[in-house]
Design a protein around this motif. Structure first.
Motif, PDB file in Angstrom:
ATOM      1  N   VAL A  17       0.839  -1.199   0.000  1.00  0.00           N
ATOM      2  CA  VAL A  17       0.000   0.000   0.000  1.00  0.00           C
ATOM      3  C   VAL A  17       0.873   1.248   0.000  1.00  0.00           C
ATOM      4  O   VAL A  17       0.650   2.184  -0.769  1.00  0.00           O
ATOM      5  N   ILE A  18       1.905   1.263   0.839  1.00  0.00           N
ATOM      6  CA  ILE A  18       2.820   2.409   0.899  1.00  0.00           C
ATOM      7  C   ILE A  18       3.522   2.579  -0.436  1.00  0.00           C
ATOM      8  O   ILE A  18       3.614   3.680  -0.973  1.00  0.00           O
ATOM      9  N   SER A  19       4.004   1.494  -0.995  1.00  0.00           N
ATOM     10  CA  SER A  19       4.700   1.543  -2.279  1.00  0.00           C
ATOM     11  C   SER A  19       3.771   2.020  -3.384  1.00  0.00           C
ATOM     12  O   SER A  19       4.145   2.822  -4.226  1.00  0.00           O
ATOM     13  N   SER A  20       2.529   1.549  -3.363  1.00  0.00           N
ATOM     14  CA  SER A  20       1.541   1.960  -4.360  1.00  0.00           C
ATOM     15  C   SER A  20       1.263   3.452  -4.251  1.00  0.00           C
ATOM     16  O   SER A  20       1.180   4.156  -5.250  1.00  0.00           O
ATOM     17  N   ALA A  21       1.119   3.960  -3.044  1.00  0.00           N
ATOM     18  CA  ALA A  21       0.856   5.383  -2.831  1.00  0.00           C
ATOM     19  C   ALA A  21       2.033   6.207  -3.325  1.00  0.00           C
ATOM     20  O   ALA A  21       1.860   7.242  -3.961  1.00  0.00           O
ATOM     21  N   ALA A  22       3.245   5.751  -3.037  1.00  0.00           N
ATOM     22  CA  ALA A  22       4.433   6.483  -3.462  1.00  0.00           C
ATOM     23  C   ALA A  22       4.548   6.485  -4.974  1.00  0.00           C
ATOM     24  O   ALA A  22       4.895   7.489  -5.576  1.00  0.00           O
ATOM     25  N   SER A  23       4.258   5.339  -5.597  1.00  0.00           N
ATOM     26  CA  SER A  23       4.371   5.267  -7.050  1.00  0.00           C
ATOM     27  C   SER A  23       3.208   5.977  -7.728  1.00  0.00           C
ATOM     28  O   SER A  23       3.308   6.356  -8.881  1.00  0.00           O
ATOM     29  N   ALA A  24       2.094   6.182  -7.027  1.00  0.00           N
ATOM     30  CA  ALA A  24       0.948   6.870  -7.590  1.00  0.00           C
ATOM     31  C   ALA A  24       1.216   8.358  -7.755  1.00  0.00           C
ATOM     32  O   ALA A  24       0.560   9.023  -8.536  1.00  0.00           O
ATOM     33  N   CYS A  25       2.165   8.881  -7.047  1.00  0.00           N
ATOM     34  CA  CYS A  25       2.506  10.294  -7.146  1.00  0.00           C
ATOM     35  C   CYS A  25       3.224  10.527  -8.477  1.00  0.00           C
ATOM     36  O   CYS A  25       4.225   9.871  -8.764  1.00  0.00           O
ATOM     37  N   PRO A  26       2.722  11.459  -9.290  1.00  0.00           N
ATOM     38  CA  PRO A  26       3.382  11.734 -10.573  1.00  0.00           C
ATOM     39  C   PRO A  26       4.831  12.182 -10.380  1.00  0.00           C
ATOM     40  O   PRO A  26       5.158  12.845  -9.395  1.00  0.00           O
ATOM     41  N   GLU A  27       5.652  11.842 -11.327  1.00  0.00           N
ATOM     42  CA  GLU A  27       7.083  12.146 -11.259  1.00  0.00           C
ATOM     43  C   GLU A  27       7.343  13.634 -11.020  1.00  0.00           C
ATOM     44  O   GLU A  27       8.219  14.002 -10.250  1.00  0.00           O
ATOM     45  N   TYR A  28       6.569  14.497 -11.638  1.00  0.00           N
ATOM     46  CA  TYR A  28       6.823  15.934 -11.523  1.00  0.00           C
ATOM     47  C   TYR A  28       6.569  16.490 -10.116  1.00  0.00           C
ATOM     48  O   TYR A  28       7.065  17.561  -9.776  1.00  0.00           O
ATOM     49  N   LEU A  29       5.836  15.751  -9.300  1.00  0.00           N
ATOM     50  CA  LEU A  29       5.567  16.199  -7.933  1.00  0.00           C
ATOM     51  C   LEU A  29       6.540  15.603  -6.918  1.00  0.00           C
ATOM     52  O   LEU A  29       6.524  15.989  -5.755  1.00  0.00           O
ATOM     53  N   LYS A  30       7.373  14.692  -7.365  1.00  0.00           N
ATOM     54  CA  LYS A  30       8.330  14.067  -6.459  1.00  0.00           C
ATOM     55  C   LYS A  30       9.479  15.027  -6.209  1.00  0.00           C
ATOM     56  O   LYS A  30      10.072  15.555  -7.144  1.00  0.00           O
ATOM     57  N   GLY A  31       9.756  15.257  -4.952  1.00  0.00           N
ATOM     58  CA  GLY A  31      10.872  16.127  -4.624  1.00  0.00           C
ATOM     59  C   GLY A  31      10.605  16.950  -3.383  1.00  0.00           C
ATOM     60  O   GLY A  31       9.467  17.085  -2.935  1.00  0.00           O
ATOM     61  N   GLU A  32      11.677  17.472  -2.853  1.00  0.00           N
ATOM     62  CA  GLU A  32      11.628  18.304  -1.648  1.00  0.00           C
ATOM     63  C   GLU A  32      11.801  19.762  -2.054  1.00  0.00           C
ATOM     64  O   GLU A  32      12.617  20.083  -2.921  1.00  0.00           O
ATOM     65  N   TYR A  33      11.025  20.621  -1.425  1.00  0.00           N
ATOM     66  CA  TYR A  33      11.143  22.064  -1.625  1.00  0.00           C
ATOM     67  C   TYR A  33      11.265  22.716  -0.257  1.00  0.00           C
ATOM     68  O   TYR A  33      10.529  22.365   0.666  1.00  0.00           O
ATOM     69  N   ARG A  34      12.176  23.660  -0.165  1.00  0.00           N
ATOM     70  CA  ARG A  34      12.381  24.355   1.103  1.00  0.00           C
ATOM     71  C   ARG A  34      11.238  25.343   1.339  1.00  0.00           C
ATOM     72  O   ARG A  34      10.797  26.033   0.433  1.00  0.00           O
ATOM     73  N   LYS A  35      10.784  25.385   2.593  1.00  0.00           N
ATOM     74  CA  LYS A  35       9.743  26.334   2.966  1.00  0.00           C
ATOM     75  C   LYS A  35      10.317  27.744   2.996  1.00  0.00           C
ATOM     76  O   LYS A  35      11.510  27.932   3.233  1.00  0.00           O
ATOM     77  N   LEU A  36       9.461  28.711   2.787  1.00  0.00           N
ATOM     78  CA  LEU A  36       9.858  30.110   2.777  1.00  0.00           C
ATOM     79  C   LEU A  36      10.474  30.512   4.112  1.00  0.00           C
ATOM     80  O   LEU A  36       9.885  30.258   5.172  1.00  0.00           O
ATOM     81  N   HIS A  37      11.650  31.115   4.047  1.00  0.00           N
ATOM     82  CA  HIS A  37      12.383  31.608   5.214  1.00  0.00           C
ATOM     83  C   HIS A  37      12.492  30.542   6.310  1.00  0.00           C
ATOM     84  O   HIS A  37      12.169  30.761   7.469  1.00  0.00           O
ATOM     85  N   SER A  38      12.925  29.359   5.900  1.00  0.00           N
ATOM     86  CA  SER A  38      13.026  28.231   6.816  1.00  0.00           C
ATOM     87  C   SER A  38      14.113  27.281   6.328  1.00  0.00           C
ATOM     88  O   SER A  38      14.454  27.272   5.148  1.00  0.00           O
ATOM     89  N   LYS A  39      14.610  26.472   7.238  1.00  0.00           N
ATOM     90  CA  LYS A  39      15.529  25.400   6.868  1.00  0.00           C
ATOM     91  C   LYS A  39      14.751  24.126   6.583  1.00  0.00           C
ATOM     92  O   LYS A  39      15.289  23.166   6.047  1.00  0.00           O
TER      93      LYS A  39
END
Length: 180
Positions: A17-39
């Protein structure tokens, strides 16, 4: 079946289920983004899991900056129903404060923003982040600040709204409600 086998089977199913949920996320949304004025960073796939998302390119010194107040109202109205609002700060149109602390102050203090705001990133051209490259390919590239992209739970673009469409627009509200 023995208890040990049942526990093992439950673990395998949980991983599937976890693997399916992770793979269900489109490639373009995969990734980390830093929050505004934060580490701190945010994983877009985790943020939007089973949610409808309103992606907005923002700037702190723009004629449309007052839309932060209306975006916050949308966030408060629909967050418990499954809407996530994500603001991508950007200086692509030379309207973002060069000082990230000041940009955050405008968002958080002046407009009371509590939805996820991300650190400045490119939203146009070859340097655009993967989210905006994909959204531009599905609709259009932002021509100015405060373009709104409504993304369904499946990660596909539902509808694009330009800068002049206010967040309190009945058309935008109807599109959001249809997705929730």
């Amino acid at each position: 079946m023995q208890l040990k086998s049942l526990v093992g089977l439950a673990g395998v199913l949980a991983l599937a289920v976890i693997s399916s949920a992770a793979s269900a996320c489109p490639e373009y949304l995969k990734g980390e983004y830093r929050k505004l004025h934060s580490k701190d960073s945010v994983n877009i796939c985790e943020l939007m899991e089973n949610k409808t998302v309103l992606v907005v390119n923002t700037a702190s010194h723009c004629g449309f900056t007052s839309q932060f107040k209306e975006l916050e109202a949308l966030h408060k109205k629909y967050k418990d129903k499954g809407l996530v609002v994500v603001g991508f700060a950007s200086d692509d149109f030379k309207q973002e404060d060069a000082d990230e602390e000041k940009a955050a102050e405008i968002c958080y203090l002046n407009y009371g923003v509590t939805f996820t705001m991300l650190a400045p990133t490119h939203v146009t051209g070859e340097q655009a982040n993967p989210v905006f490259k994909a959204l531009a390919s599905q609709a259009r590239e932002p021509k100015w600040n405060f373009n709104k992209y409504l993304v369904g739970k499946d990660g596909k673009l539902v509808e694009y709204f330009g800068s002049t469409t206010k967040p309190d627009s009945p058309k935008l509200a109807a599109a959001i409600e249809q997705q929730l």
